[in-house]
Write a protein that holds these residues in place. Structure first.
Motif, PDB file in Angstrom:
ATOM      1  N   TYR A  15     -22.809 -20.849  19.079  1.00 31.32           N
ATOM      2  CA  TYR A  15     -23.342 -19.502  18.888  1.00 31.32           C
ATOM      3  C   TYR A  15     -23.597 -18.854  20.251  1.00 31.32           C
ATOM      4  CZ  TYR A  15     -24.284 -20.310  13.894  1.00 31.32           C
ATOM      5  OH  TYR A  15     -24.163 -20.560  12.550  1.00 31.32           O
ATOM      6  N   ASP A  16     -23.390 -17.549  20.328  1.00 36.56           N
ATOM      7  CA  ASP A  16     -23.734 -16.812  21.539  1.00 36.56           C
ATOM      8  C   ASP A  16     -25.242 -16.915  21.758  1.00 36.56           C
ATOM      9  OD1 ASP A  16     -23.027 -14.631  23.633  1.00 36.56           O
ATOM     10  OD2 ASP A  16     -24.727 -13.801  22.528  1.00 36.56           O
ATOM     11  N   PHE A  60     -27.303 -13.732  21.183  1.00 35.24           N
ATOM     12  CA  PHE A  60     -27.448 -13.443  19.756  1.00 35.24           C
ATOM     13  C   PHE A  60     -28.482 -14.369  19.124  1.00 35.24           C
ATOM     14  CE2 PHE A  60     -26.020 -14.912  15.509  1.00 35.24           C
ATOM     15  CZ  PHE A  60     -26.322 -13.772  14.787  1.00 35.24           C
ATOM     16  N   VAL A  83     -28.108  -8.298   9.168  1.00 35.92           N
ATOM     17  CA  VAL A  83     -27.523  -8.088  10.498  1.00 35.92           C
ATOM     18  C   VAL A  83     -26.846  -9.363  10.979  1.00 35.92           C
ATOM     19  CG1 VAL A  83     -28.026  -7.563  12.918  1.00 35.92           C
ATOM     20  CG2 VAL A  83     -29.189  -6.296  11.102  1.00 35.92           C
ATOM     21  N   ALA A  84     -27.507 -10.512  10.806  1.00 35.77           N
ATOM     22  CA  ALA A  84     -26.938 -11.792  11.236  1.00 35.77           C
ATOM     23  C   ALA A  84     -25.656 -12.103  10.466  1.00 35.77           C
ATOM     24  CB  ALA A  84     -27.961 -12.911  11.034  1.00 35.77           C
ATOM     25  N   TYR A 100     -22.788  -9.934  11.862  1.00 30.67           N
ATOM     26  CA  TYR A 100     -22.374 -10.413  13.176  1.00 30.67           C
ATOM     27  C   TYR A 100     -21.621 -11.737  13.053  1.00 30.67           C
ATOM     28  CZ  TYR A 100     -22.619 -11.671  18.128  1.00 30.67           C
ATOM     29  OH  TYR A 100     -22.301 -12.022  19.413  1.00 30.67           O
ATOM     30  N   LYS A 140     -18.138 -11.177  11.886  1.00 28.03           N
ATOM     31  CA  LYS A 140     -17.336 -10.617  12.968  1.00 28.03           C
ATOM     32  C   LYS A 140     -16.913 -11.690  13.960  1.00 28.03           C
ATOM     33  CE  LYS A 140     -17.641  -7.319  16.812  1.00 28.03           C
ATOM     34  NZ  LYS A 140     -18.501  -6.338  17.520  1.00 28.03           N
ATOM     35  N   MET A 141     -17.835 -12.617  14.278  1.00 29.22           N
ATOM     36  CA  MET A 141     -17.576 -13.642  15.287  1.00 29.22           C
ATOM     37  C   MET A 141     -16.948 -14.905  14.705  1.00 29.22           C
ATOM     38  SD  MET A 141     -18.510 -12.058  17.957  1.00 29.22           S
ATOM     39  CE  MET A 141     -18.376 -13.388  19.155  1.00 29.22           C
ATOM     40  N   TYR A 184     -18.433 -17.220  12.761  1.00 22.14           N
ATOM     41  CA  TYR A 184     -19.330 -18.381  12.692  1.00 22.14           C
ATOM     42  C   TYR A 184     -19.249 -19.007  11.299  1.00 22.14           C
ATOM     43  CZ  TYR A 184     -21.436 -16.676  17.043  1.00 22.14           C
ATOM     44  OH  TYR A 184     -21.645 -16.268  18.327  1.00 22.14           O
ATOM     45  N   PRO A 204     -28.179  -7.214  22.071  1.00 21.15           N
ATOM     46  CA  PRO A 204     -28.007  -7.833  20.753  1.00 21.15           C
ATOM     47  C   PRO A 204     -29.213  -7.651  19.832  1.00 21.15           C
ATOM     48  CG  PRO A 204     -28.359  -9.508  22.443  1.00 21.15           C
ATOM     49  CD  PRO A 204     -28.147  -8.213  23.153  1.00 21.15           C
ATOM     50  N   PRO A 223     -29.428  -3.925  16.955  1.00 26.81           N
ATOM     51  CA  PRO A 223     -29.146  -3.814  15.509  1.00 26.81           C
ATOM     52  C   PRO A 223     -30.312  -4.291  14.640  1.00 26.81           C
ATOM     53  CG  PRO A 223     -27.282  -4.769  16.671  1.00 26.81           C
ATOM     54  CD  PRO A 223     -28.399  -4.731  17.641  1.00 26.81           C
TER      55      PRO A 223
END
Length: 437
Positions: A138-139, A142, A196-197, A200, A203-204, A206, A402, A405
């Motif tokens: 994970y980033d 984030f 929101v998580a 994201y 999109k990424m 995960y 980050p 949002p």
């Protein structure tokens, strides 16, 4: 110049000046209030009245709940409860994309609801979840943002020390009603962070956690039940009228201490350190309440709340606009002031205006605390923001982007809470804690 006007100017200019030069909020409020008091009364009478107001402000049986809940939170923060709640949260949210981020949110809601502290949740849960998310790719910015944004949900989900302070300063609003009113807004805060998580994570790319068997899930829940029972015992007892909030806070201390001894995560030699830590936090809060009582007396004597109410109502008599202005003011205040002093200072100013529009004090209390909880994750003072970035070993400026949002999502929820009273009032009405309108 009228003496009352002089006192009001000394009060506000004094507080602002002392804050600007870096004095603690309690000292700023105390010194400015004392100077204003000396302007209104002679030195001897001013000193005597200030001392009496401080004593009266702190001399409350209800107020005893705060040091006990703080002590219970410190015990739980040191007592190995966080990891069990994290494991429970992982089972609940493990099948969602970005499952570890959702686990962080759910764990913060659970731990915050037990400890009553967003800072404690960010430290305890973040310390556990940050390495796990980093290991899973994970980033890190984030991950820190998820932890920071979701931690204040526990300030709304009972028990909440901020709601106890509001109850005291608002003239005795039912703590039981405030506690029940905080559930839905607190859960909506957590759900907004999860949305929101989720977006994201999609999109990424995960992944979700591997599916656990029924037996594994059952073992995790059984391991977490003793910790979760604290919520049932304390809140259930308060709502059911078995004991008061103060008595419930003492029960929370005893239960969490026994649980920590059973888990063997706290030893007798750790108790002096735990007591000292909780005493430091308690002394800050109680002293703030004492000096704010002096400030409230000065504001009442000089009719500052009435003047501000006349200014606002002279600007508009539209309830929607008035509530929007209050929200904007509280959001701005929350960026540089902790929730407790902000509640103590602004409740006497805004509550009479809200009552004039027929807004229930329970509903208004949730609006105030929700606003100020957002302030805990915003610079420059946000305590949850500072703790969350420290736990993640990151710089604050790198986490702001980050975090945006999540900030927007909580603002949206705030608007719902503000203009849909049922979200706050439905549960108190259901449990006959307030009279339905």
């Amino acid at each position: 110049m009228d003496v009352a006007v002089q006192a009001a100017l000394i009060l506000f200019i004094g507080v602002a000046f002392l804050l600007i030069i870096g004095a603690p909020i309690s000292i700023s409020v105390g010194v400015a209030s004392a100077l204003a008091m000396f302007t209104l009364l002679e030195m001897d009478n001013g000193a005597l009245t200030s001392a009496q107001r401080m004593f009266t402000g702190m001399n409350s049986f209800t107020l005893l709940a705060i040091p006990f809940f703080i002590l219970a939170g410190v015990i739980m923060n040191n007592g190995g409860i966080a990891i069990r709640l994290v494991n429970c949260a992982k089972v609940l949210s493990g099948r969602l994309p970005g499952s570890l981020a959702h686990t962080n949110v759910v764990a913060n809601m659970l731990f915050g609801s037990i400890s009553g502290s967003g800072v404690a949740a960010a430290a305890a849960v973040g310390g556990t979840m940050t390495p796990l998310q980093e290991k899973d790719g994970y980033d890190k910015h984030f991950s820190a943002a998820v932890n920071i944004a979701s931690a204040p949900a526990g300030m709304l989900i009972p028990p909440s020390n901020t709601l106890i302070v509001y109850s005291l300063i608002s003239g005795g609003t039912s703590i039981s009603a405030l506690f029940m009113a905080g559930y839905i807004p607190g859960i909506l805060w957590g759900l907004s962070c999860m949305i929101v998580a989720f977006l994201y994570a999609r999109k990424m790319g995960y992944k979700s956690e591997a599916r656990v068997t029924f037996k594994q899930a059952l073992l995790v829940f059984l391991d977490a039940i003793p910790s979760l029972l604290l919520i049932v015992i304390v809140i259930g007892g308060i709502i059911g009228g078995v004991f008061t909030a103060t008595e419930g806070s003492a029960i929370a201390v005893v239960y969490s201490l026994l649980l920590s001894f059973v888990y063997r995560t706290i030893k007798v030699k750790d108790l002096p350190r735990i007591l000292l830590e909780s005493t430091k936090t308690t002394s800050i809060v109680i002293f703030l309440i004492g000096v704010s009582s002096v400030m409230s007396w000065v504001m009442s004597f000089t009719n500052i709340p009435g003047i501000i109410a006349d200014l606002l109502l002279g600007f508009t008599d539209n309830m929607i606009v008035i509530l929007l202005i209050m929200n904007i003011v509280l959001l701005i205040v929350g960026t540089f002031m902790d929730p407790t002093p902000a509640v103590l200072i602004f409740t006497p100013i805004f509550l009479p205006i809200a009552l004039s529009f027929g807004i229930d004090p329970v509903h208004f209390g949730i609006i105030v605390v929700f606003n100020l909880s957002i302030g805990t994750i915003t610079p420059p003072v946000g305590p949850v923001l500072f703790v969350g970035t420290k736990i993640a070993n990151l710089r604050i400026e790198n986490v702001i982007r980050p975090l945006m949002p999540f900030f927007i999502a909580t603002i949206v929820v705030l608007m719902f809470i503000t203009y849909i009273p049922e979200l706050s009032m439905k549960l108190p009405e259901l449990f006959d804690l307030v009279t339905p309108k």
